[in-house]
Design a protein around this motif. Sequence first.
Motif, PDB file in Angstrom:
ATOM      1  N   THR A 114       0.954  -1.178  -0.039  1.00 19.58           N
ATOM      2  CA  THR A 114       0.161   0.086   0.180  1.00 19.58           C
ATOM      3  C   THR A 114       0.959   1.309   0.292  1.00 19.58           C
ATOM      4  O   THR A 114       2.033   1.031   0.406  1.00 19.58           O
ATOM      5  CB  THR A 114      -1.399   0.082   1.075  1.00 19.58           C
ATOM      6  OG1 THR A 114      -0.349   0.148   2.421  1.00 19.58           O
ATOM      7  CG2 THR A 114      -1.509  -1.196   1.287  1.00 19.58           C
ATOM      8  N   ALA A 115       0.362   2.575  -0.768  1.00 19.32           N
ATOM      9  CA  ALA A 115       0.968   3.196  -0.397  1.00 19.32           C
ATOM     10  C   ALA A 115       1.506   4.339   1.072  1.00 19.32           C
ATOM     11  O   ALA A 115       2.682   4.416   0.598  1.00 19.32           O
ATOM     12  CB  ALA A 115       0.222   4.442  -1.048  1.00 19.32           C
ATOM     13  N   GLU A 119       5.914   4.416   1.701  1.00 20.06           N
ATOM     14  CA  GLU A 119       6.390   6.099   2.394  1.00 20.06           C
ATOM     15  C   GLU A 119       6.807   5.763   3.902  1.00 20.06           C
ATOM     16  O   GLU A 119       7.644   6.123   3.614  1.00 20.06           O
ATOM     17  CB  GLU A 119       4.415   6.445   2.226  1.00 20.06           C
ATOM     18  CG  GLU A 119       4.580   7.127   1.400  1.00 20.06           C
ATOM     19  CD  GLU A 119       3.674   8.132   0.912  1.00 20.06           C
ATOM     20  OE1 GLU A 119       2.604   8.609   1.810  1.00 20.06           O
ATOM     21  OE2 GLU A 119       3.061   8.934  -0.133  1.00 20.06           O
ATOM     22  N   ALA A 153      -1.397   3.628  -7.215  1.00 17.58           N
ATOM     23  CA  ALA A 153      -1.583   4.182  -5.615  1.00 17.58           C
ATOM     24  C   ALA A 153       0.047   4.694  -5.336  1.00 17.58           C
ATOM     25  O   ALA A 153       0.603   5.179  -4.896  1.00 17.58           O
ATOM     26  CB  ALA A 153      -2.711   3.786  -4.615  1.00 17.58           C
ATOM     27  N   MET A 154       0.746   3.578  -5.229  1.00 14.37           N
ATOM     28  CA  MET A 154       1.636   3.518  -4.923  1.00 14.37           C
ATOM     29  C   MET A 154       2.888   4.028  -5.875  1.00 14.37           C
ATOM     30  O   MET A 154       3.998   4.267  -5.367  1.00 14.37           O
ATOM     31  CB  MET A 154       2.613   1.639  -4.777  1.00 14.37           C
ATOM     32  CG  MET A 154       1.498   1.509  -3.179  1.00 14.37           C
ATOM     33  SD  MET A 154       3.269  -0.983  -2.817  1.00 14.37           S
ATOM     34  CE  MET A 154       1.413  -1.418  -4.393  1.00 14.37           C
ATOM     35  N   SER A 157       2.010   7.590  -5.453  1.00 12.58           N
ATOM     36  CA  SER A 157       2.351   7.956  -4.180  1.00 12.58           C
ATOM     37  C   SER A 157       4.043   8.948  -3.375  1.00 12.58           C
ATOM     38  O   SER A 157       4.289   8.627  -4.422  1.00 12.58           O
ATOM     39  CB  SER A 157       2.462   7.122  -2.879  1.00 12.58           C
ATOM     40  OG  SER A 157       3.856   6.635  -2.941  1.00 12.58           O
TER      41      SER A 157
END
Length: 460
Positions: A114-115, A119, A153-154, A157
Amino acid sequence: MTEQTDILIRGARLAAELAERGGDHLAAAPVDLRLSGGAIVERTAAGSLVPRVDERVIEADGLVALTGLVDLHTHLREPGFEQSETVLTGTRAAAAGGFTTVFAMANTLPVQDTAGVVEQVQRLGDAAGYATVRPIGAVTEDLAGERLSEIGAMAQSRAGVRVFSDDGKCVHDPLLMRRALEYVRTFDGVIAQHAQDPRLTEGAQMNEGSLSSELGLKGWPAVAEESIIARDVLLAEHTGARLHICHLSTAGSVEVVRWAKARGVQVTAEVTPHHLILTEELVRSYDPRYKVNPPLRREEDVQALRAAVADGVIDIIATDHAPHPVEAKECEWDAAAFGMVGLESALPIALLTLVQTGHASWAELERLLSQKPAEIGRLDGHPAALVPGEPADLVLVDPSGASAFGADRLRGLSVNSPFLGMELPGRVVTTIRRGALTLDDGELVPAEQVAARAAVAGPR
Ligand SMILES: NC(=O)N[C@@H](CC(=O)O)C(=O)O
Protein backbone atom coordinates in the motif's frame (compact mmCIF):
# COMPACT_ATOMS: atom_id res chain seq x y z
CA MET A 1 28.21 19.47 13.17
CA THR A 2 25.34 19.59 10.71
CA GLU A 3 26.87 21.83 8.11
CA GLN A 4 27.71 20.42 4.75
CA THR A 5 31.50 20.41 4.38
CA ASP A 6 32.98 20.77 0.92
CA ILE A 7 35.18 17.87 -0.09
CA LEU A 8 38.25 17.76 -2.32
CA ILE A 9 39.18 14.30 -3.65
CA ARG A 10 42.74 14.27 -4.94
CA GLY A 11 44.24 11.92 -7.50
CA ALA A 12 41.44 9.37 -8.06
CA ARG A 13 41.22 7.18 -11.16
CA LEU A 14 37.75 7.13 -12.69
CA ALA A 15 36.26 3.70 -13.37
CA ALA A 16 34.55 5.17 -16.43
CA GLU A 17 37.98 5.76 -17.97
CA LEU A 18 39.16 2.20 -17.36
CA ALA A 19 37.39 0.58 -20.29
CA GLU A 20 39.88 -2.16 -21.05
CA ARG A 21 39.09 -5.63 -19.73
CA GLY A 22 42.00 -7.09 -17.83
CA GLY A 23 43.69 -3.69 -17.77
CA ASP A 24 45.60 -2.11 -14.92
CA HIS A 25 43.51 0.13 -12.66
CA LEU A 26 46.27 2.73 -12.73
CA ALA A 27 45.96 3.07 -16.52
CA ALA A 28 43.73 6.17 -16.37
CA ALA A 29 45.08 9.64 -15.66
CA PRO A 30 44.29 10.67 -12.07
CA VAL A 31 41.85 13.53 -11.45
CA ASP A 32 40.83 15.89 -8.67
CA LEU A 33 37.13 16.26 -7.85
CA ARG A 34 35.59 19.08 -5.82
CA LEU A 35 32.21 18.44 -4.17
CA SER A 36 30.04 21.22 -2.84
CA GLY A 37 26.35 21.65 -2.05
CA GLY A 38 25.68 17.97 -2.73
CA ALA A 39 27.05 18.09 -6.26
CA ILE A 40 30.30 17.67 -8.16
CA VAL A 41 31.43 21.20 -8.98
CA GLU A 42 34.92 20.76 -10.43
CA ARG A 43 36.94 18.05 -12.13
CA THR A 44 40.50 18.64 -13.27
CA ALA A 45 43.77 16.83 -13.85
CA ALA A 46 45.26 15.69 -10.54
CA GLY A 47 47.26 18.31 -8.69
CA SER A 48 45.46 21.33 -10.07
CA LEU A 49 42.91 22.01 -7.33
CA VAL A 50 44.20 23.77 -4.23
CA PRO A 51 42.41 22.93 -0.96
CA ARG A 52 40.31 25.71 0.50
CA VAL A 53 40.03 26.57 4.15
CA ASP A 54 37.63 24.17 5.92
CA GLU A 55 37.52 21.88 2.92
CA ARG A 56 37.90 18.20 3.70
CA VAL A 57 40.71 16.71 1.62
CA ILE A 58 40.62 13.03 0.67
CA GLU A 59 43.85 11.62 -0.76
CA ALA A 60 42.75 9.10 -3.38
CA ASP A 61 46.00 8.16 -5.09
CA GLY A 62 45.70 4.51 -6.15
CA LEU A 63 41.95 4.47 -5.56
CA VAL A 64 39.25 4.01 -8.20
CA ALA A 65 36.16 6.24 -8.13
CA LEU A 66 32.76 4.98 -9.30
CA THR A 67 29.35 6.58 -9.25
CA GLY A 68 27.60 5.40 -6.06
CA LEU A 69 26.52 1.77 -6.23
CA VAL A 70 22.81 1.03 -6.60
CA ASP A 71 21.29 -2.23 -5.40
CA LEU A 72 18.04 -3.12 -7.09
CA HIS A 73 17.45 -6.02 -4.70
CA THR A 74 17.89 -5.47 -0.95
CA HIS A 75 15.82 -6.93 1.87
CA LEU A 76 15.73 -4.30 4.62
CA ARG A 77 13.20 -6.26 6.75
CA GLU A 78 11.53 -3.22 8.37
CA PRO A 79 8.67 -3.12 9.19
CA GLY A 80 8.12 -6.49 10.78
CA PHE A 81 11.43 -8.34 10.97
CA GLU A 82 13.59 -5.89 12.88
CA GLN A 83 15.45 -8.74 14.59
CA SER A 84 17.05 -9.46 11.18
CA GLU A 85 17.66 -5.94 9.90
CA THR A 86 16.20 -2.43 10.04
CA VAL A 87 16.25 0.36 7.49
CA LEU A 88 19.01 1.98 9.54
CA THR A 89 21.20 -1.12 9.94
CA GLY A 90 20.64 -2.26 6.35
CA THR A 91 21.60 1.12 4.94
CA ARG A 92 24.71 1.16 7.15
CA ALA A 93 25.65 -2.16 5.53
CA ALA A 94 24.92 -0.53 2.17
CA ALA A 95 27.19 2.45 2.85
CA ALA A 96 29.95 0.07 4.01
CA GLY A 97 29.61 -1.75 0.68
CA GLY A 98 29.78 1.44 -1.40
CA PHE A 99 26.06 1.69 -2.11
CA THR A 100 24.35 5.08 -2.15
CA THR A 101 20.90 3.75 -3.13
CA VAL A 102 19.06 0.54 -2.31
CA PHE A 103 15.72 -0.65 -3.61
CA ALA A 104 13.94 -2.28 -0.68
CA MET A 105 12.08 -5.51 -1.38
CA ALA A 106 8.42 -5.77 -0.46
CA ASN A 107 8.40 -8.88 1.77
CA THR A 108 8.08 -6.94 5.01
CA LEU A 109 5.28 -7.23 7.61
CA PRO A 110 2.98 -5.55 6.81
CA VAL A 111 3.91 -6.19 3.20
CA GLN A 112 4.84 -3.14 1.11
CA ASP A 113 1.59 -3.38 -0.82
CA THR A 114 0.00 0.00 0.00
CA ALA A 115 1.01 3.64 -0.37
CA GLY A 116 1.16 3.94 3.43
CA VAL A 117 3.77 1.22 3.90
CA VAL A 118 6.03 2.25 1.01
CA GLU A 119 5.95 5.86 2.23
CA GLN A 120 6.87 4.68 5.72
CA VAL A 121 9.89 2.74 4.44
CA GLN A 122 11.02 5.68 2.34
CA ARG A 123 10.67 8.03 5.35
CA LEU A 124 12.80 5.72 7.49
CA GLY A 125 15.46 5.78 4.78
CA ASP A 126 15.35 9.56 4.45
CA ALA A 127 15.72 9.95 8.20
CA ALA A 128 18.65 7.53 8.54
CA GLY A 129 20.54 9.14 5.65
CA TYR A 130 23.06 6.38 4.90
CA ALA A 131 21.52 5.57 1.51
CA THR A 132 18.65 6.62 -0.67
CA VAL A 133 15.91 4.05 -0.05
CA ARG A 134 13.52 3.39 -2.91
CA PRO A 135 10.77 0.99 -1.84
CA ILE A 136 9.66 -1.78 -4.17
CA GLY A 137 5.92 -2.40 -4.19
CA ALA A 138 4.36 -5.86 -3.98
CA VAL A 139 2.69 -7.03 -7.19
CA THR A 140 -0.04 -8.89 -5.32
CA GLU A 141 -1.81 -8.15 -2.04
CA ASP A 142 0.07 -9.63 0.88
CA LEU A 143 2.31 -11.43 -1.68
CA ALA A 144 -0.48 -14.00 -1.81
CA GLY A 145 -0.57 -14.20 -5.61
CA GLU A 146 -4.34 -13.75 -5.75
CA ARG A 147 -5.20 -10.09 -6.34
CA LEU A 148 -3.14 -7.20 -7.64
CA SER A 149 -1.99 -4.79 -4.93
CA GLU A 150 -2.56 -1.02 -5.05
CA ILE A 151 0.00 -0.61 -7.80
CA GLY A 152 -1.32 2.75 -9.02
CA ALA A 153 -1.56 4.22 -5.52
CA MET A 154 2.03 3.22 -4.77
CA ALA A 155 3.22 4.68 -8.07
CA GLN A 156 1.45 7.96 -7.35
CA SER A 157 2.46 8.10 -3.69
CA ARG A 158 5.27 10.28 -2.39
CA ALA A 159 7.47 7.18 -2.75
CA GLY A 160 6.84 7.21 -6.54
CA VAL A 161 7.29 3.45 -6.81
CA ARG A 162 8.47 2.21 -10.22
CA VAL A 163 9.61 -1.33 -9.38
CA PHE A 164 7.13 -4.00 -8.32
CA SER A 165 7.99 -7.49 -7.13
CA ASP A 166 6.64 -10.35 -5.04
CA ASP A 167 10.25 -11.48 -4.54
CA GLY A 168 10.55 -14.47 -2.28
CA LYS A 169 7.51 -15.64 -4.19
CA CYS A 170 6.84 -15.94 -7.88
CA VAL A 171 3.87 -14.23 -9.54
CA HIS A 172 2.72 -17.58 -10.77
CA ASP A 173 -0.75 -16.87 -12.16
CA PRO A 174 -0.22 -15.91 -15.83
CA LEU A 175 -3.30 -13.70 -15.94
CA LEU A 176 -2.20 -11.70 -12.89
CA MET A 177 1.27 -11.38 -14.40
CA ARG A 178 -0.23 -10.12 -17.65
CA ARG A 179 -2.41 -7.58 -15.84
CA ALA A 180 0.52 -6.39 -13.70
CA LEU A 181 2.66 -5.86 -16.81
CA GLU A 182 -0.16 -3.96 -18.53
CA TYR A 183 -0.63 -1.80 -15.48
CA VAL A 184 3.02 -0.79 -14.93
CA ARG A 185 3.46 -0.07 -18.61
CA THR A 186 1.15 2.95 -18.24
CA PHE A 187 3.70 4.74 -16.04
CA ASP A 188 6.95 3.17 -17.27
CA GLY A 189 7.19 0.84 -14.27
CA VAL A 190 8.76 -2.60 -14.26
CA ILE A 191 7.83 -5.98 -12.83
CA ALA A 192 10.80 -7.74 -11.20
CA GLN A 193 9.95 -11.42 -11.29
CA HIS A 194 11.23 -14.04 -8.88
CA ALA A 195 11.12 -16.86 -11.42
CA GLN A 196 10.26 -20.03 -9.55
CA ASP A 197 7.44 -22.35 -10.46
CA PRO A 198 5.95 -23.19 -7.06
CA ARG A 199 4.62 -26.58 -8.11
CA LEU A 200 7.99 -27.71 -9.46
CA THR A 201 9.76 -26.62 -6.28
CA GLU A 202 7.48 -27.78 -3.49
CA GLY A 203 9.68 -28.55 -0.48
CA ALA A 204 12.83 -28.01 -2.56
CA GLN A 205 16.03 -27.55 -0.59
CA MET A 206 18.86 -27.35 -3.13
CA ASN A 207 19.65 -27.61 -6.83
CA GLU A 208 18.19 -30.77 -8.38
CA GLY A 209 20.74 -33.21 -9.74
CA SER A 210 22.91 -36.12 -8.75
CA LEU A 211 24.18 -34.25 -5.70
CA SER A 212 20.69 -33.65 -4.31
CA SER A 213 20.00 -37.39 -4.66
CA GLU A 214 23.28 -38.23 -2.97
CA LEU A 215 22.61 -35.84 -0.07
CA GLY A 216 18.97 -36.85 0.25
CA LEU A 217 17.69 -33.28 -0.14
CA LYS A 218 14.69 -32.42 -2.26
CA GLY A 219 15.83 -30.94 -5.57
CA TRP A 220 14.99 -27.66 -7.25
CA PRO A 221 15.11 -28.18 -10.99
CA ALA A 222 16.54 -25.57 -13.34
CA VAL A 223 13.37 -25.82 -15.41
CA ALA A 224 11.35 -24.34 -12.52
CA GLU A 225 13.20 -21.07 -13.14
CA GLU A 226 13.57 -21.31 -16.91
CA SER A 227 9.92 -22.11 -17.66
CA ILE A 228 8.70 -19.02 -15.79
CA ILE A 229 11.25 -16.80 -17.54
CA ALA A 230 10.18 -18.21 -20.91
CA ARG A 231 6.52 -17.52 -20.15
CA ASP A 232 7.19 -14.04 -18.84
CA VAL A 233 9.36 -12.81 -21.70
CA LEU A 234 6.48 -13.80 -23.99
CA LEU A 235 4.02 -11.92 -21.78
CA ALA A 236 6.35 -8.91 -21.78
CA GLU A 237 6.48 -9.04 -25.56
CA HIS A 238 2.71 -9.36 -25.75
CA THR A 239 2.05 -6.44 -23.41
CA GLY A 240 4.97 -4.25 -24.51
CA ALA A 241 5.88 -3.79 -20.86
CA ARG A 242 9.22 -3.85 -19.06
CA LEU A 243 10.16 -7.08 -17.33
CA HIS A 244 13.14 -7.60 -15.04
CA ILE A 245 14.26 -11.07 -14.01
CA CYS A 246 15.66 -11.34 -10.49
CA HIS A 247 18.69 -13.49 -9.67
CA LEU A 248 19.26 -15.64 -12.76
CA SER A 249 20.92 -18.84 -11.63
CA THR A 250 21.10 -21.31 -14.54
CA ALA A 251 22.78 -21.54 -17.93
CA GLY A 252 19.34 -22.27 -19.42
CA SER A 253 17.92 -19.01 -18.01
CA VAL A 254 20.71 -17.14 -19.76
CA GLU A 255 19.75 -18.75 -23.06
CA VAL A 256 16.08 -17.81 -22.66
CA VAL A 257 16.94 -14.19 -21.87
CA ARG A 258 19.40 -14.09 -24.76
CA TRP A 259 16.65 -15.30 -27.10
CA ALA A 260 14.17 -12.74 -25.76
CA LYS A 261 16.61 -9.85 -26.11
CA ALA A 262 17.37 -10.87 -29.69
CA ARG A 263 13.61 -10.61 -30.37
CA GLY A 264 13.53 -7.10 -28.94
CA VAL A 265 11.61 -7.95 -25.76
CA GLN A 266 12.09 -5.29 -23.05
CA VAL A 267 13.69 -7.63 -20.57
CA THR A 268 16.58 -7.04 -18.21
CA ALA A 269 18.28 -9.56 -15.95
CA GLU A 270 20.28 -9.60 -12.76
CA VAL A 271 22.74 -11.99 -11.20
CA THR A 272 23.80 -12.06 -7.56
CA PRO A 273 27.46 -12.05 -6.52
CA HIS A 274 27.02 -15.44 -4.82
CA HIS A 275 25.76 -17.10 -7.99
CA LEU A 276 28.90 -15.85 -9.75
CA ILE A 277 31.18 -17.83 -7.47
CA LEU A 278 29.57 -20.46 -5.21
CA THR A 279 28.38 -23.88 -6.33
CA GLU A 280 26.10 -26.60 -4.98
CA GLU A 281 29.18 -28.55 -3.86
CA LEU A 282 29.16 -26.35 -0.74
CA VAL A 283 25.86 -27.93 0.32
CA ARG A 284 27.82 -31.10 1.16
CA SER A 285 28.73 -29.31 4.40
CA TYR A 286 25.03 -29.01 5.30
CA ASP A 287 25.98 -25.53 6.51
CA PRO A 288 22.83 -23.39 6.15
CA ARG A 289 24.94 -20.35 5.26
CA TYR A 290 24.85 -21.87 1.77
CA LYS A 291 21.07 -22.20 1.70
CA VAL A 292 19.65 -19.60 -0.62
CA ASN A 293 16.83 -19.00 -3.05
CA PRO A 294 17.44 -19.63 -5.93
CA PRO A 295 19.83 -22.38 -4.88
CA LEU A 296 23.53 -22.54 -5.63
CA ARG A 297 23.91 -24.38 -8.93
CA ARG A 298 26.67 -26.20 -10.84
CA GLU A 299 30.07 -24.91 -11.94
CA GLU A 300 28.78 -24.84 -15.57
CA ASP A 301 26.04 -22.45 -14.46
CA VAL A 302 28.52 -20.19 -12.66
CA GLN A 303 30.64 -20.01 -15.80
CA ALA A 304 27.59 -19.36 -18.01
CA LEU A 305 26.49 -16.52 -15.72
CA ARG A 306 29.93 -14.90 -15.87
CA ALA A 307 29.96 -15.21 -19.65
CA ALA A 308 26.46 -13.70 -19.80
CA VAL A 309 27.68 -10.69 -17.85
CA ALA A 310 30.59 -10.38 -20.26
CA ASP A 311 28.39 -10.46 -23.35
CA GLY A 312 25.65 -8.21 -21.95
CA VAL A 313 22.82 -10.74 -21.63
CA ILE A 314 22.90 -10.08 -17.89
CA ASP A 315 22.47 -6.36 -17.26
CA ILE A 316 23.20 -5.89 -13.58
CA ILE A 317 24.58 -7.32 -10.39
CA ALA A 318 22.11 -7.16 -7.50
CA THR A 319 22.89 -8.41 -4.03
CA ASP A 320 19.65 -10.07 -2.84
CA HIS A 321 20.94 -9.06 0.62
CA ALA A 322 18.75 -11.36 2.75
CA PRO A 323 19.60 -11.01 6.45
CA HIS A 324 18.42 -13.66 8.92
CA PRO A 325 19.01 -13.95 12.67
CA VAL A 326 21.37 -16.69 13.94
CA GLU A 327 18.52 -18.89 15.13
CA ALA A 328 17.20 -19.09 11.55
CA LYS A 329 20.61 -20.16 10.26
CA GLU A 330 22.29 -22.10 13.06
CA CYS A 331 19.98 -25.06 12.78
CA GLU A 332 19.44 -28.10 10.57
CA TRP A 333 19.52 -27.52 6.83
CA ASP A 334 15.82 -28.32 6.29
CA ALA A 335 14.71 -25.92 9.02
CA ALA A 336 16.99 -23.03 8.04
CA ALA A 337 15.84 -19.90 6.23
CA PHE A 338 16.88 -19.17 2.65
CA GLY A 339 19.15 -16.17 2.19
CA MET A 340 22.59 -14.56 2.51
CA VAL A 341 23.72 -11.06 3.38
CA GLY A 342 25.54 -9.44 0.49
CA LEU A 343 25.85 -5.66 0.55
CA GLU A 344 29.34 -5.51 2.05
CA SER A 345 30.79 -8.28 -0.12
CA ALA A 346 29.24 -7.40 -3.50
CA LEU A 347 32.04 -5.25 -4.83
CA PRO A 348 34.88 -7.59 -3.72
CA ILE A 349 33.11 -10.59 -5.27
CA ALA A 350 32.45 -8.68 -8.50
CA LEU A 351 36.13 -7.72 -8.66
CA LEU A 352 37.22 -11.30 -8.06
CA THR A 353 34.82 -12.99 -10.48
CA LEU A 354 34.49 -10.42 -13.26
CA VAL A 355 37.26 -7.82 -13.28
CA GLN A 356 40.17 -10.05 -12.28
CA THR A 357 39.01 -12.76 -14.69
CA GLY A 358 38.72 -10.34 -17.63
CA HIS A 359 34.91 -10.69 -17.93
CA ALA A 360 34.38 -6.98 -17.23
CA SER A 361 36.35 -3.74 -17.17
CA TRP A 362 36.03 -1.20 -14.36
CA ALA A 363 33.86 0.91 -16.66
CA GLU A 364 31.57 -2.07 -17.16
CA LEU A 365 31.55 -2.72 -13.43
CA GLU A 366 30.24 0.82 -12.89
CA ARG A 367 27.53 0.08 -15.40
CA LEU A 368 26.63 -3.26 -13.75
CA LEU A 369 26.54 -2.00 -10.18
CA SER A 370 25.47 1.63 -10.57
CA GLN A 371 24.30 3.05 -13.90
CA LYS A 372 22.14 0.24 -15.20
CA PRO A 373 20.31 -0.61 -11.96
CA ALA A 374 19.53 3.12 -11.60
CA GLU A 375 18.16 3.11 -15.13
CA ILE A 376 16.01 0.00 -14.65
CA GLY A 377 14.61 1.41 -11.39
CA ARG A 378 14.04 4.86 -13.00
CA LEU A 379 16.02 6.38 -10.15
CA ASP A 380 15.99 10.18 -10.16
CA GLY A 381 18.95 12.14 -8.86
CA HIS A 382 21.59 9.53 -9.59
CA PRO A 383 24.78 10.82 -11.24
CA ALA A 384 25.15 9.72 -14.86
CA ALA A 385 28.91 10.20 -14.52
CA LEU A 386 31.43 11.83 -12.19
CA VAL A 387 31.36 15.19 -13.94
CA PRO A 388 30.54 18.72 -12.75
CA GLY A 389 26.83 19.37 -12.36
CA GLU A 390 26.02 15.79 -11.34
CA PRO A 391 24.94 14.79 -7.81
CA ALA A 392 27.86 13.78 -5.59
CA ASP A 393 26.99 10.12 -5.00
CA LEU A 394 30.22 8.19 -5.34
CA VAL A 395 32.47 5.51 -3.93
CA LEU A 396 36.25 5.17 -3.69
CA VAL A 397 37.69 1.66 -3.86
CA ASP A 398 41.17 0.38 -3.11
CA PRO A 399 41.71 -2.50 -5.55
CA SER A 400 45.23 -3.33 -4.44
CA GLY A 401 45.83 -6.54 -2.51
CA ALA A 402 43.38 -8.88 -0.85
CA SER A 403 42.39 -9.48 2.73
CA ALA A 404 40.40 -11.93 4.79
CA PHE A 405 36.73 -11.00 4.77
CA GLY A 406 36.03 -11.00 8.49
CA ALA A 407 32.91 -10.42 10.58
CA ASP A 408 34.21 -6.88 11.22
CA ARG A 409 33.35 -6.12 7.58
CA LEU A 410 29.63 -6.85 8.18
CA ARG A 411 27.83 -3.74 9.37
CA GLY A 412 24.21 -4.88 9.32
CA LEU A 413 22.37 -6.76 12.09
CA SER A 414 22.80 -10.25 10.67
CA VAL A 415 25.96 -12.20 9.93
CA ASN A 416 24.75 -14.88 7.50
CA SER A 417 27.49 -14.31 4.94
CA PRO A 418 28.90 -17.25 2.97
CA PHE A 419 32.11 -15.30 2.38
CA LEU A 420 33.39 -15.02 5.95
CA GLY A 421 37.01 -16.08 6.11
CA MET A 422 37.54 -15.85 2.34
CA GLU A 423 40.47 -13.89 0.96
CA LEU A 424 38.84 -11.14 -1.13
CA PRO A 425 40.23 -8.26 -3.17
CA GLY A 426 39.00 -4.70 -3.07
CA ARG A 427 38.25 -2.54 -0.07
CA VAL A 428 35.54 0.11 -0.15
CA VAL A 429 37.32 3.05 1.45
CA THR A 430 34.93 5.98 1.12
CA THR A 431 31.25 6.36 0.30
CA ILE A 432 29.73 9.77 -0.32
CA ARG A 433 26.01 10.36 -0.68
CA ARG A 434 24.64 13.72 -1.73
CA GLY A 435 28.02 15.28 -1.06
CA ALA A 436 28.28 13.94 2.51
CA LEU A 437 30.46 11.11 3.79
CA THR A 438 28.68 7.97 4.94
CA LEU A 439 31.83 5.81 5.03
CA ASP A 440 35.08 7.58 5.85
CA ASP A 441 38.37 5.73 5.44
CA GLY A 442 36.62 2.40 6.00
CA GLU A 443 34.66 3.58 9.04
CA LEU A 444 30.96 4.37 9.07
CA VAL A 445 30.28 8.01 9.87
CA PRO A 446 28.28 8.17 13.17
CA ALA A 447 24.52 7.85 12.75
CA GLU A 448 23.68 11.21 14.36
CA GLN A 449 26.00 13.02 12.00
CA VAL A 450 24.63 11.27 8.90
CA ALA A 451 21.03 11.86 10.02
CA ALA A 452 21.68 15.53 10.78
CA ARG A 453 23.15 16.10 7.33
CA ALA A 454 20.30 14.22 5.69
CA ALA A 455 17.81 16.42 7.57
CA VAL A 456 19.50 19.56 6.26
CA ALA A 457 19.54 18.20 2.70
CA GLY A 458 15.87 17.14 2.90
CA PRO A 459 14.25 14.13 1.20
CA ARG A 460 15.45 13.36 -2.28
N1 LIG B 1 16.81 -14.96 -1.51
C1 LIG B 1 16.60 -15.61 -0.40
O1 LIG B 1 17.17 -16.69 -0.22
N2 LIG B 1 15.78 -15.13 0.54
C2 LIG B 1 14.91 -14.00 0.42
C3 LIG B 1 13.66 -14.26 -0.31
C4 LIG B 1 13.62 -15.49 -1.11
O2 LIG B 1 13.36 -16.56 -0.54
O3 LIG B 1 13.83 -15.40 -2.30
C5 LIG B 1 14.54 -13.48 1.78
O4 LIG B 1 13.72 -12.54 1.88
O5 LIG B 1 15.07 -13.99 2.77
